[in-house]
Design an enzyme around this catalytic site. Structure first.
Site, short mmCIF file in Angstrom:
data_model
loop_
_atom_site.label_atom_id
_atom_site.label_comp_id
_atom_site.label_asym_id
_atom_site.label_seq_id
_atom_site.Cartn_x
_atom_site.Cartn_y
_atom_site.Cartn_z
N GLU A 195 22.79 21.53 10.45
CA GLU A 195 21.73 20.72 11.06
C GLU A 195 21.63 19.37 10.37
OE1 GLU A 195 18.08 22.92 10.96
OE2 GLU A 195 18.97 24.67 11.94
N ARG A 250 16.54 32.91 23.92
CA ARG A 250 16.45 34.29 23.46
C ARG A 250 15.05 34.82 23.74
NH1 ARG A 250 17.31 36.33 17.17
NH2 ARG A 250 17.50 38.57 17.61
N TYR A 287 21.23 34.19 24.32
CA TYR A 287 21.73 34.80 23.10
C TYR A 287 22.18 36.24 23.37
CZ TYR A 287 21.62 37.01 18.48
OH TYR A 287 21.93 37.72 17.35
#
Length: 288
Positions: A45, A130, A183
């Protein structure tokens, strides 16, 4: 001037990749899978990109007074956007490997999808989705908080808010620009899902992408600031799908979830556990 104009043109027309989603939704797994590809580099990140975009949006896009002050200072919004695009590209370019296709993975990036699309019209967005209950459970587990519904509800609220914004923006930019990836599907049917992602990105698929764990420390760089490091070192595994189901949260209130987390239904996650498609598929694959 000509060199600068050429630079601007190449930056604005670059086919960048942005990966985002609510935390614990598989964004790190997706970037690891893409990092295995020899033409793509995402890396850890950046952390700075969401901060920059948040500042610009809060300071100028949502503040007419500040925007007027900017114009009075003879700084056009168009020029500000060019400078921001150059900054973002520079961060991504100098973030790691020099490859054909640059990629950035920060969960919060999708809050700014429409603006990023304006800056980089040819960029593509991979939106990891998700089940909000699984992400909330995972957040509680990661932060070592007590597994109570009161705590879970806080995370479900932010998941619902994030999902509302991300879905709206994903639909706004269109299916050729934003791909929603579950996911659960990635874990249950990895090859099929990765093939669809690579087709969306107009890139080739490699069987190596099914075994990302073999490339940790080589093509895949990890950062101590990312929570998912332990999982990324492992092959894709099924147990993470149903951990929240097998270890029920204390005082879980299905009726309250149904009334206060509408994005679960909007994203086709059944409120009844036994009716969850991915839970059924998990039980079939797991022989239970």
């Amino acid at each position: 001037n000509r060199l600068y104009e050429d630079l601007e043109s190449s930056v604005f027309n670059s086919n960048l990749i942005f990966i985002g989603g609510y935390p614990r939704s598989g964004t790190t797994l997706m970037r690891a899978i893409l990092d295995v590809h020899n033409a793509i580099y995402c890396g850890p990140e950046t952390r700075v990109l969401p901060m920059l975009l948040g500042f610009v949006q809060q300071k100028f896009m949502r503040n007419p007074h500040e925007l007027i002050e900017l114009i009075n200072a003879n700084i056009k919004l168009e020029n500000l956007n060019k400078a921001i695009a150059l900054f973002i590209y520079s961060i991504m370019y100098n973030h790691g490997e020099k490859v054909v296709r640059l990629c950035a993975k920060d969960p919060d990036l999708l809050y700014y999808m429409n603006y990023l699309h304006e800056l980089f019209p040819k960029a593509k967005f991979v939106y990891m989705v998700r089940d909000g209950r699984a992400t909330a459970y995972s957040m509680l587990k990661q932060t070592s908080e007590k597994m109570t519904f009161v705590k879970m509800k806080q995370y479900l609220g932010t998941w619902n808010s994030f999902s509302t914004s991300a879905v709206r923006q994903c639909q706004s930019v269109g299916p050729n620009i934003c791909l929603m990836v579950r996911y659960e599907t990635l874990v249950l049917r990895p090859k099929e899902t990765i093939l669809s992602v690579m087709a969306f990105l107009n890139e080739s698929f490699s069987d190596e992408q099914l075994h990302h764990e073999k490339f940790v420390g080589q093509r895949i760089r990890l950062s101590d600031t990312e929570w998912s490091n332990d999982q990324i070192r492992k092959p894709i595994y099924l147990e993470s799908l149903v951990e929240w189901i097998k270890s029920p949260v204390q005082d879980y209130d299905k009726e309250m979830v149904e009334s206060s987390v509408p994005m679960l239904k909007a994203l086709n996650y059944s409120y009844d556990i036994d009716e969850l498609d991915y839970y059924r598929e998990y039980k079939t694959k797991n022989g239970t």
